[in-house]
Design a protein around this motif. Sequence first.
Motif, PDB file in Angstrom:
ATOM      1  N   PRO A   1      30.723  34.211  31.691  1.00 13.52           N
ATOM      2  CA  PRO A   1      31.983  34.073  30.904  1.00 13.52           C
ATOM      3  C   PRO A   1      32.772  33.061  31.361  1.00 13.52           C
ATOM      4  CG  PRO A   1      32.103  35.990  32.355  1.00 13.52           C
ATOM      5  CD  PRO A   1      30.900  35.213  32.655  1.00 13.52           C
ATOM      6  N   THR A   2      33.857  32.553  30.482  1.00 16.97           N
ATOM      7  CA  THR A   2      34.591  31.394  30.629  1.00 16.97           C
ATOM      8  C   THR A   2      35.708  31.665  31.773  1.00 16.97           C
ATOM      9  OG1 THR A   2      35.796  31.894  28.561  1.00 16.97           O
ATOM     10  CG2 THR A   2      33.903  30.302  28.418  1.00 16.97           C
ATOM     11  N   ASP A   3      36.052  33.059  31.632  1.00 14.45           N
ATOM     12  CA  ASP A   3      37.159  33.421  32.605  1.00 14.45           C
ATOM     13  C   ASP A   3      37.204  34.778  32.750  1.00 14.45           C
ATOM     14  OD1 ASP A   3      38.518  34.878  30.410  1.00 14.45           O
ATOM     15  OD2 ASP A   3      39.360  32.846  30.030  1.00 14.45           O
ATOM     16  N   LEU A   4      37.949  35.399  33.769  1.00 12.28           N
ATOM     17  CA  LEU A   4      38.066  36.718  33.891  1.00 12.28           C
ATOM     18  C   LEU A   4      38.943  37.685  33.056  1.00 12.28           C
ATOM     19  CD1 LEU A   4      38.468  36.638  37.875  1.00 12.28           C
ATOM     20  CD2 LEU A   4      36.361  37.069  36.534  1.00 12.28           C
ATOM     21  N   GLY A   5      39.255  37.070  31.646  1.00 13.64           N
ATOM     22  CA  GLY A   5      39.911  37.857  30.967  1.00 13.64           C
ATOM     23  C   GLY A   5      39.433  39.292  30.419  1.00 13.64           C
ATOM     24  N   GLY A   6      38.120  39.100  30.092  1.00 11.82           N
ATOM     25  CA  GLY A   6      37.346  40.417  29.822  1.00 11.82           C
ATOM     26  C   GLY A   6      37.231  41.492  30.835  1.00 11.82           C
ATOM     27  N   THR A   7      37.187  40.798  32.152  1.00 13.81           N
ATOM     28  CA  THR A   7      37.269  41.967  33.387  1.00 13.81           C
ATOM     29  C   THR A   7      38.504  42.479  33.349  1.00 13.81           C
ATOM     30  OG1 THR A   7      35.324  40.506  34.418  1.00 13.81           O
ATOM     31  CG2 THR A   7      36.909  41.563  35.777  1.00 13.81           C
ATOM     32  N   VAL A   8      39.641  41.552  33.473  1.00 13.08           N
ATOM     33  CA  VAL A   8      40.906  42.212  33.723  1.00 13.08           C
ATOM     34  C   VAL A   8      41.168  43.288  32.391  1.00 13.08           C
ATOM     35  CG1 VAL A   8      43.225  41.637  33.735  1.00 13.08           C
ATOM     36  CG2 VAL A   8      41.603  40.334  35.007  1.00 13.08           C
ATOM     37  N   THR A   9      40.793  42.675  31.349  1.00 14.90           N
ATOM     38  CA  THR A   9      41.310  43.817  30.177  1.00 14.90           C
ATOM     39  C   THR A   9      40.492  45.078  30.406  1.00 14.90           C
ATOM     40  OG1 THR A   9      41.455  42.020  28.621  1.00 14.90           O
ATOM     41  CG2 THR A   9      40.967  44.413  27.601  1.00 14.90           C
ATOM     42  N   LEU A  10      39.366  45.144  30.584  1.00 18.03           N
ATOM     43  CA  LEU A  10      38.478  46.342  31.032  1.00 18.03           C
ATOM     44  C   LEU A  10      39.198  47.157  32.218  1.00 18.03           C
ATOM     45  CD1 LEU A  10      35.893  47.918  30.184  1.00 18.03           C
ATOM     46  CD2 LEU A  10      34.500  46.545  31.932  1.00 18.03           C
ATOM     47  N   LEU A  11      39.328  46.522  33.289  1.00 18.49           N
ATOM     48  CA  LEU A  11      39.754  47.219  34.536  1.00 18.49           C
ATOM     49  C   LEU A  11      41.095  47.824  34.206  1.00 18.49           C
ATOM     50  CD1 LEU A  11      38.642  45.045  37.439  1.00 18.49           C
ATOM     51  CD2 LEU A  11      37.545  46.928  36.670  1.00 18.49           C
ATOM     52  N   ASN A  12      41.868  47.146  33.439  1.00 20.16           N
ATOM     53  CA  ASN A  12      43.398  47.794  33.224  1.00 20.16           C
ATOM     54  C   ASN A  12      43.013  48.910  32.411  1.00 20.16           C
ATOM     55  OD1 ASN A  12      44.828  45.770  34.486  1.00 20.16           O
ATOM     56  ND2 ASN A  12      45.075  44.424  32.585  1.00 20.16           N
ATOM     57  N   GLU A  13      42.120  48.828  31.273  1.00 19.40           N
ATOM     58  CA  GLU A  13      41.851  50.026  30.654  1.00 19.40           C
ATOM     59  C   GLU A  13      41.337  51.296  31.330  1.00 19.40           C
ATOM     60  OE1 GLU A  13      43.174  50.776  27.693  1.00 19.40           O
ATOM     61  OE2 GLU A  13      43.794  48.710  27.218  1.00 19.40           O
ATOM     62  N   ALA A  14      40.237  50.837  32.218  1.00 22.58           N
ATOM     63  CA  ALA A  14      39.767  51.896  33.099  1.00 22.58           C
ATOM     64  C   ALA A  14      40.649  52.651  34.004  1.00 22.58           C
ATOM     65  CB  ALA A  14      38.639  51.407  33.920  1.00 22.58           C
TER      66      ALA A  14
ATOM     67  N   GLY B   1      36.526  53.950  42.994  1.00 21.84           N
ATOM     68  CA  GLY B   1      36.653  52.687  42.742  1.00 21.84           C
ATOM     69  C   GLY B   1      35.812  52.353  41.352  1.00 21.84           C
ATOM     70  N   TYR B   2      35.957  51.075  40.954  1.00 20.23           N
ATOM     71  CA  TYR B   2      35.176  50.696  39.746  1.00 20.23           C
ATOM     72  C   TYR B   2      34.556  49.202  40.220  1.00 20.23           C
ATOM     73  CZ  TYR B   2      37.317  53.738  36.740  1.00 20.23           C
ATOM     74  OH  TYR B   2      38.026  55.097  36.152  1.00 20.23           O
ATOM     75  N   HIS B   3      33.297  49.024  39.754  1.00 19.28           N
ATOM     76  CA  HIS B   3      32.708  47.699  39.997  1.00 19.28           C
ATOM     77  C   HIS B   3      32.188  47.217  38.553  1.00 19.28           C
ATOM     78  CE1 HIS B   3      29.195  45.015  40.760  1.00 19.28           C
ATOM     79  NE2 HIS B   3      28.533  45.602  40.508  1.00 19.28           N
ATOM     80  N   ARG B   4      32.314  45.971  38.439  1.00 16.69           N
ATOM     81  CA  ARG B   4      32.010  45.260  37.225  1.00 16.69           C
ATOM     82  C   ARG B   4      31.050  44.009  37.596  1.00 16.69           C
ATOM     83  NH1 ARG B   4      32.897  41.283  37.250  1.00 16.69           N
ATOM     84  NH2 ARG B   4      32.870  40.888  34.933  1.00 16.69           N
ATOM     85  N   CYS B   5      30.247  43.682  36.717  1.00 15.46           N
ATOM     86  CA  CYS B   5      29.199  42.791  37.112  1.00 15.46           C
ATOM     87  C   CYS B   5      28.972  41.808  35.867  1.00 15.46           C
ATOM     88  CB  CYS B   5      28.239  43.506  37.496  1.00 15.46           C
ATOM     89  SG  CYS B   5      26.760  42.558  38.400  1.00 15.46           S
TER      90      CYS B   5
END
Length: 405
Positions: free
Chosen positions: A281-294, A265-269
């Motif tokens: 952050p203003t939204d989860l856009g960066g989180t989703v971008t990172l998880l998709n690439e991971a 699994g992956y955890h981001r924080c």
Amino acid sequence: MLRWSPLSRTDKAPIKEKTPAEEAGFSKIGDRSRGGPSPQCHRRIPLDTPEQVFRRVGAPLGPYLAYMPDGEVGDRRYWIDGIAYRVFNGHPEIETLRRPAPDANGVENWRPLGMHDQFQFRVKPGVAQVRFGDPGWRLGYTKDAVGSHFVFRQLQKEGVIPPGVRFQVCLPLTFSAIGLYFPDPADHAKVAPGVTAAFRAEVAKMVELITPQELAIQWDLAVENRLVDTALAREGGPAAETLAARLVAPVADIAPAIPQEVALGYHRCFGTLSGWPSRQPTDLGGTVTLLNEAIAATGRRVDFLHLPTLGTADDAFFAPLERLRAPDAKVYLGAIHHMHDADGLRRQLQTVRRHLAEFGLAAPCGFGRAPERPGRLLTAEGSARRYTANLTRQRLGPQKHIFLL
């Protein structure tokens, strides 16, 4: 993460005395007939030894858990700072520019007080690539994992930890391990390949010495997430995607060492060193971008994803979840935290349901570092009862999986 699956009770058999979790409508790990996946436990628990962690967590919460870590004790207490202290500091190809300040009495200290107090390094002139010897052991994670797993198995034999619970190891991915410590970006290319190779060797040694079916591995992406959020805000989506792909590229080198039998699994924080959250952050856009690439870089099944929330219930914050490409992974939101008002958690989950069909519920990042917190969190009189009572009070509605982190 500590997760409970909701109890959808249809039988009429009499019920004996319930735990606080069961009073809130959650089922134990063995209640497969009641639906929902099994629970999981995540990251830092502020005690001193793995045995203390396993006994404190295993007895009251073991029946609800699928994965259990050793609490990131010892050198891992402050996450990646142990790597700085025991691996980078003193390496013959690395120069130490700064170390945490001594205490008020002038006694040396290797644990930082905040971001301003962390180790700083540079690669020594003339060094093209930093290399790390003693493959499989150099970073210290294998040594800790093997020792903690032995205690874990012994306590399973004693009945303290239920059978079927996996031992969980939490590891920072390459740029989380180096990004905060080497201020010159030119040094990253000199250090990253060696760190990636060292992590690959550690994982290979772990699965050699720990039965894969007993193991779960979680990659922590806190520093990567901060960098991608920054790129998204300053340069836009395409630049953030390009950066995210580069930051998670080490996954492709490490993943072949992880058998399919190991849960992954992956955890981001949003960061905890200066107090959670360290940033908002203003939204989860960066989180989703990172998880998709991971996920794309992993090349194998990803079993779970964890991402925290803030105090907002705005649709704009959660709308990026619609772009999450995680066909096999269970998604858990770290939404149980201090940032909500009295009705905030319920309103936030109502918003999330408009953008994500199925998800679990968690706290944002472990049980913290304060040594007094476990007693309050893990007793019937403490936060476990308060949280579950709050969930019931707010009438959150049906959840496939609810858990505490």
